[in-house]
Design a protein around this motif. Structure first.
Motif, PDB file in Angstrom:
ATOM      1  N   SER C  99       0.834  -1.203   0.000  1.00 32.70           N
ATOM      2  CA  SER C  99       0.000   0.000   0.000  1.00 32.70           C
ATOM      3  C   SER C  99       0.864   1.246   0.000  1.00 32.70           C
ATOM      4  O   SER C  99       1.951   1.268   0.569  1.00 32.70           O
ATOM      5  CB  SER C  99      -0.901   0.009   1.241  1.00 32.70           C
ATOM      6  N   ARG C 100       0.333   2.311  -0.640  1.00 34.61           N
ATOM      7  CA  ARG C 100       1.021   3.597  -0.676  1.00 34.61           C
ATOM      8  C   ARG C 100       0.110   4.702  -0.146  1.00 34.61           C
ATOM      9  O   ARG C 100      -1.061   4.738  -0.473  1.00 34.61           O
ATOM     10  CB  ARG C 100       1.410   3.943  -2.118  1.00 34.61           C
ATOM     11  N   MET C 101       0.671   5.576   0.663  1.00 32.33           N
ATOM     12  CA  MET C 101       0.005   6.825   1.013  1.00 32.33           C
ATOM     13  C   MET C 101       0.819   7.963   0.407  1.00 32.33           C
ATOM     14  O   MET C 101       2.012   8.087   0.672  1.00 32.33           O
ATOM     15  CB  MET C 101      -0.078   7.007   2.523  1.00 32.33           C
ATOM     16  N   ASP C 102       0.135   8.778  -0.400  1.00 28.83           N
ATOM     17  CA  ASP C 102       0.800   9.896  -1.065  1.00 28.83           C
ATOM     18  C   ASP C 102       0.198  11.195  -0.551  1.00 28.83           C
ATOM     19  O   ASP C 102      -0.994  11.447  -0.701  1.00 28.83           O
ATOM     20  CB  ASP C 102       0.576   9.760  -2.586  1.00 28.83           C
ATOM     21  N   THR C 103       1.027  12.009   0.083  1.00 30.90           N
ATOM     22  CA  THR C 103       0.552  13.302   0.574  1.00 30.90           C
ATOM     23  C   THR C 103       1.301  14.451  -0.094  1.00 30.90           C
ATOM     24  O   THR C 103       1.506  15.507   0.496  1.00 30.90           O
ATOM     25  CB  THR C 103       0.687  13.400   2.115  1.00 30.90           C
ATOM     26  N   THR C 104       1.716  14.236  -1.354  1.00 28.97           N
ATOM     27  CA  THR C 104       2.411  15.277  -2.124  1.00 28.97           C
ATOM     28  C   THR C 104       1.579  16.561  -2.180  1.00 28.97           C
ATOM     29  O   THR C 104       2.090  17.667  -1.996  1.00 28.97           O
ATOM     30  CB  THR C 104       2.655  14.798  -3.575  1.00 28.97           C
ATOM     31  N   GLN C 105       0.297  16.394  -2.471  1.00 28.37           N
ATOM     32  CA  GLN C 105      -0.598  17.544  -2.526  1.00 28.37           C
ATOM     33  C   GLN C 105      -1.466  17.546  -1.278  1.00 28.37           C
ATOM     34  O   GLN C 105      -1.661  16.517  -0.640  1.00 28.37           O
ATOM     35  CB  GLN C 105      -1.462  17.451  -3.787  1.00 28.37           C
ATOM     36  N   PRO C 106      -2.024  18.710  -0.909  1.00 30.58           N
ATOM     37  CA  PRO C 106      -2.883  18.727   0.269  1.00 30.58           C
ATOM     38  C   PRO C 106      -4.047  17.765   0.048  1.00 30.58           C
ATOM     39  O   PRO C 106      -4.689  17.831  -0.973  1.00 30.58           O
ATOM     40  CB  PRO C 106      -3.388  20.172   0.352  1.00 30.58           C
ATOM     41  N   LEU C 110      -4.518   7.195  -1.269  1.00 33.70           N
ATOM     42  CA  LEU C 110      -4.101   5.829  -0.961  1.00 33.70           C
ATOM     43  C   LEU C 110      -4.237   4.943  -2.188  1.00 33.70           C
ATOM     44  O   LEU C 110      -5.122   5.127  -3.000  1.00 33.70           O
ATOM     45  CB  LEU C 110      -5.010   5.225   0.128  1.00 33.70           C
ATOM     46  N   MET C 111      -3.366   3.948  -2.285  1.00 39.62           N
ATOM     47  CA  MET C 111      -3.593   2.864  -3.234  1.00 39.62           C
ATOM     48  C   MET C 111      -3.074   1.577  -2.594  1.00 39.62           C
ATOM     49  O   MET C 111      -2.209   1.608  -1.721  1.00 39.62           O
ATOM     50  CB  MET C 111      -2.914   3.107  -4.580  1.00 39.62           C
ATOM     51  N   SER C 112      -3.633   0.450  -3.009  1.00 41.22           N
ATOM     52  CA  SER C 112      -3.221  -0.824  -2.423  1.00 41.22           C
ATOM     53  C   SER C 112      -3.519  -1.954  -3.379  1.00 41.22           C
ATOM     54  O   SER C 112      -4.471  -1.896  -4.152  1.00 41.22           O
ATOM     55  CB  SER C 112      -3.989  -1.057  -1.116  1.00 41.22           C
TER      56      SER C 112
END
Lengths: 120, 120, 120, 120
Positions: C99-106, C110-112
């Motif tokens: 799984s990935r959590m991306d907080t690049t932008q406000p 999530l993807m999994s």
């Protein structure tokens, strides 16, 4: 060459009630038919507390994909805001993926999974 | 040791037309080749209402991954805003995953799924 | 009872360089060991243009899960902003999800996906 | 006709501690029972550093789906902010998908994956 499976299941269907921004909340049943024959699909919808909707018929032409929005089916209305599930049966092997776009809150969200194949 | 499968299918491809913020909307076909040989891939793209694009060739070196953006293919243009599907055939077993980043609205969204393997 | 598979592959690894808000961009290799024995894992990381990092060792105790952040491995640094892939080998069958959590932008995204299992 | 598998595993469970906007952060175990019999489920939860919670019993009626929120289980509390994993055993074959909605930051995020099937 006909690739994939003939029966596919997706437990987590849900069309959000609300939308915002430029995109409408929706789900799509995405099918790929790599063969030289058309695939005749029979799609059923299951719910938590109501009777199933069975045998909605759709055709996927040879060597084509179809991204079928479940909020735009002809003659069938899947209610928004209600959990549902999907069963896709096909006359020939195909591959089925299920995706949701949720725009309830500002900034859309996506999720997707390959469906579960039962009969090869 | 060559791990995975030789044919992979992904029904839900879609490159959003719009982007916002620091990231561009895109999709990637992600391949892992754990073997000591190179994997020669032949990738085909299927659409809803146009002819397929077949046999785009790509190489994944031994013991390498490749995250191939479908909006940056050499000599091939996958149109934005149009549903498509992907078939990956490989000379040796590999593993294929497909991911989308959508930045249509402020705040990106991601989705990903393992592709469906046909031939082991 | 030992459930799952002994080799798992994940082609799409990527730890975003930037973070915003209360959450840090990260990925996790999530493992479930339902057996009464410990599972000894050997994890390898593959890249596009550099040598692999092989045989990082981790233990999952009996009847436990482990959500292993790839940006916090002991003695190994997976670079941010670089595509990578993962191979997990286990002494006994387990199940692996990535799984990935991306907080690049406000606003995080999530993807999994379940990893691809090679050896049962 | 009973379709799917009798044991399903999901390594990546996590109920975010915080919520914002109109939606609460949550996860759902989504089950589809296409048969004409009821499916009796026994669900177990695994953690990183505490004992498992075993054999939570749930019934899915014939030809119905169930989207079971893990933050609303009767008599069982899955803590928020703690990694967990899920094992679903069923008296008859069903299909299981696991999804998360995260509303920690303004703008929700979704992820979903089909569970891993052990026993057909």
């Amino acid at each position: 060459m006909s690739e994939g499976a003939r029966v596919w299941l997706v437990p987590d269907g849900f069309i959000p009630e609300e939308s915002s921004g430029s995109q409408e909340s929706h789900e799509a049943i995405c099918v790929l038919n790599t063969s030289e024959e058309e695939a005749r699909l029979s799609i059923s919808f299951y719910f938590e507390e109501r009777e199933s909707i069975k045998d909605v018929e759709v055709v996927v032409p040879p060597e084509r994909t179809l991204h079928l929005r479940t909020d735009r089916l002809e003659g069938v209305e899947i209610p928004r805001g209600v959990p549902y599930a999907v069963r896709v049966a096909s006359s020939i092997p195909v591959v089925v993926q299920h995706s949701r776009m949720d725009t309830t809150q500002p900034a859309l969200s996506l999720m997707s999974t390959m469906a579960y194949s039962v009969v090869r």
